[in-house]
Design an enzyme around this catalytic site. Structure first.
Site, PDB file in Angstrom:
ATOM      1  N   ARG A 135       0.942  -1.213  -0.137  1.00 50.56           N
ATOM      2  CA  ARG A 135       0.041   0.017  -0.008  1.00 50.56           C
ATOM      3  C   ARG A 135       1.005   1.311   0.004  1.00 50.56           C
ATOM      4  NH1 ARG A 135      -5.409   1.005   1.790  1.00 50.56           N
ATOM      5  NH2 ARG A 135      -5.832   3.433   1.230  1.00 50.56           N
ATOM      6  N   HIS A 136       0.608   1.962  -1.060  1.00 51.69           N
ATOM      7  CA  HIS A 136       1.693   3.220  -1.189  1.00 51.69           C
ATOM      8  C   HIS A 136       0.822   4.723  -0.800  1.00 51.69           C
ATOM      9  CE1 HIS A 136       3.756   6.729  -3.119  1.00 51.69           C
ATOM     10  NE2 HIS A 136       4.628   5.809  -3.093  1.00 51.69           N
ATOM     11  N   MET A 137       0.925   5.419   0.421  1.00 57.79           N
ATOM     12  CA  MET A 137       0.308   6.567   0.727  1.00 57.79           C
ATOM     13  C   MET A 137       1.208   7.712   0.493  1.00 57.79           C
ATOM     14  SD  MET A 137      -1.136   4.364   4.367  1.00 57.79           S
ATOM     15  CE  MET A 137       0.483   4.132   4.897  1.00 57.79           C
TER      16      MET A 137
ATOM     17  N   SER B 145      -2.204   7.940   9.251  1.00 58.25           N
ATOM     18  CA  SER B 145      -1.863   7.078   8.014  1.00 58.25           C
ATOM     19  C   SER B 145      -0.880   5.902   8.637  1.00 58.25           C
ATOM     20  CB  SER B 145      -1.293   7.603   6.711  1.00 58.25           C
ATOM     21  OG  SER B 145      -2.158   8.475   6.093  1.00 58.25           O
ATOM     22  N   LEU B 146       0.252   6.440   9.287  1.00 52.72           N
ATOM     23  CA  LEU B 146       1.288   5.539   9.947  1.00 52.72           C
ATOM     24  C   LEU B 146       0.649   4.767  10.995  1.00 52.72           C
ATOM     25  CD1 LEU B 146       3.939   4.333  10.503  1.00 52.72           C
ATOM     26  CD2 LEU B 146       4.480   6.419  11.867  1.00 52.72           C
ATOM     27  N   GLU B 147      -0.283   5.038  11.962  1.00 47.64           N
ATOM     28  CA  GLU B 147      -0.853   4.482  12.978  1.00 47.64           C
ATOM     29  C   GLU B 147      -1.751   3.557  12.200  1.00 47.64           C
ATOM     30  OE1 GLU B 147      -3.783   3.271  15.921  1.00 47.64           O
ATOM     31  OE2 GLU B 147      -4.197   4.508  14.106  1.00 47.64           O
TER      32      GLU B 147
ATOM     33  N   CYS C 271      10.897  10.597   3.425  1.00 53.51           N
ATOM     34  CA  CYS C 271      10.601  11.965   2.750  1.00 53.51           C
ATOM     35  C   CYS C 271      11.884  11.866   1.465  1.00 53.51           C
ATOM     36  CB  CYS C 271      10.971  13.013   3.590  1.00 53.51           C
ATOM     37  SG  CYS C 271      12.291  12.782   4.772  1.00 53.51           S
TER      38      CYS C 271
ATOM     39  N   LEU D 299      15.964  12.520   6.817  1.00 53.92           N
ATOM     40  CA  LEU D 299      16.568  13.052   8.018  1.00 53.92           C
ATOM     41  C   LEU D 299      15.648  14.285   8.519  1.00 53.92           C
ATOM     42  CD1 LEU D 299      19.920  13.587   6.166  1.00 53.92           C
ATOM     43  CD2 LEU D 299      19.174  11.980   7.739  1.00 53.92           C
TER      44      LEU D 299
ATOM     45  N   GLY E 286      18.187  15.215  12.354  1.00 60.23           N
ATOM     46  CA  GLY E 286      17.821  16.396  13.015  1.00 60.23           C
ATOM     47  C   GLY E 286      16.198  17.050  12.714  1.00 60.23           C
TER      48      GLY E 286
END
Length: 283
Positions: free
Chosen positions: A154-156, A178-180, A194, A198, A231
């Site tokens: 599944r690509h979100m 979405s992550l949860e 991303c 980082l 960071g």
């Protein structure tokens, strides 16, 4: 997995002005520079043909890459105030944060998706890049999404502007939603990325650990950065926490709060945050 032969990735810089910073229009390759022995970098690289013609054709691009690399990393160091660098030519790199969560840099080609599926049992990919990020690095995103579908990954997408803490703050609740959801489905690991892995991606992972894993912000931050030196903006995470926990009209501006406000929350505030984040599923 080690690099395969000599790696060569062509980068297209289609958006020369980001956040008021001029970026050079040329081709680039970059790599991730972190303290030695900090974590194991997984690399996927494309193989360069050994024909003299192809090597000659790429020689000018290699010479131009240094300027572009310096441009991007100078912006990242100034805007994010950290010493790390992204070097695209090393291929995709990542770190396992929990049993269910991986944080890394952008997949660059369909073969990277194969690797994530076969080697890491990834069932979800959460992409935080904007379209211009993908264009900047010359990544063929449709081919990556196609391969995800073929492998039933599944690509979100939850785009946030690079080097922009305000954009990250506003985008964190939906990204964490979405992550949860993906982690709660339990079908495999979630790969959050991303561009360099980082800033935006680790911030989303840290916010998830803060809001849903019973950690305070500093514990979540230290847990992730001990496995993947980076960071991400604590202020953006604190701001998003404040936005979710204090949603009444009476609330005072976040900017007027003490520097360390909302590095932890009460149980009732965490429950409120979780309810609000879960309500964003499907938005």
């Amino acid at each position: 997995m080690g690099a395969i032969g000599n790696s060569c990735v062509h980068l297209a810089f289609n958006n020369p002005l980001e956040n008021g910073v001029v970026l050079m229009k040329n081709k680039s390759s970059c790599k991730l520079m972190v303290p030695s022995n900090s974590f194991k970098v997984k690399r996927i690289s494309c193989k360069l043909s050994e024909s003299g013609v192809e090597e000659s054709a790429t020689s000018n691009k290699v010479s131009n890459s240094k300027n572009a690399m310096e441009d991007y990393n100078t912006v990242m160091k100034r805007m994010m105030r950290n010493p790390y660098e992204y070097h695209h030519d090393l291929g995709m790199n990542y770190a396992l944060i929990t049993d269910h969560l991986i944080v890394g840099s952008q997949p660059q080609k369909p073969e990277d998706v194969d690797h994530l599926k076969q080697e890491e049992n990834v069932a979800y990919i959460l992409n935080l890049q904007q379209d211009n990020d993908v264009e900047y690095w010359g990544v063929d995103l449709p081919s990556i999404i196609k391969r995800c579908k073929e492998l039933e990954i599944r690509h979100m997408r939850r785009p946030a502007r690079d080097f922009d803490p305000d954009s990250l703050r506003s985008g964190l609740p939906k990204a964490v939603s979405s992550l949860e959801w993906a982690i709660s489905e339990g079908k495999g690991k979630v790969y959050v990325h991303c561009t360099a892995g980082l800033g935006r991606a680790p911030a989303v992972a840290i916010a998830y650990m803060f809001w849903f894993c019973g950690m305070d912000l500093n514990t979540a931050y230290d847990t992730l950065t001990s496995k993947r030196p980076c960071g991400p903006s604590k202020q953006a995470i604190r701001g998003a926490t404040y936005d979710l926990a204090k949603n009444g009209l009476w609330k005072e501006p976040f900017e007027s709060l003490p520097e360390h406000a909302f590095e932890d929350v009460a149980d009732w505030e965490r429950n409120l945050i979780q309810d609000q984040v879960r309500s964003l599923r499907g938005t």
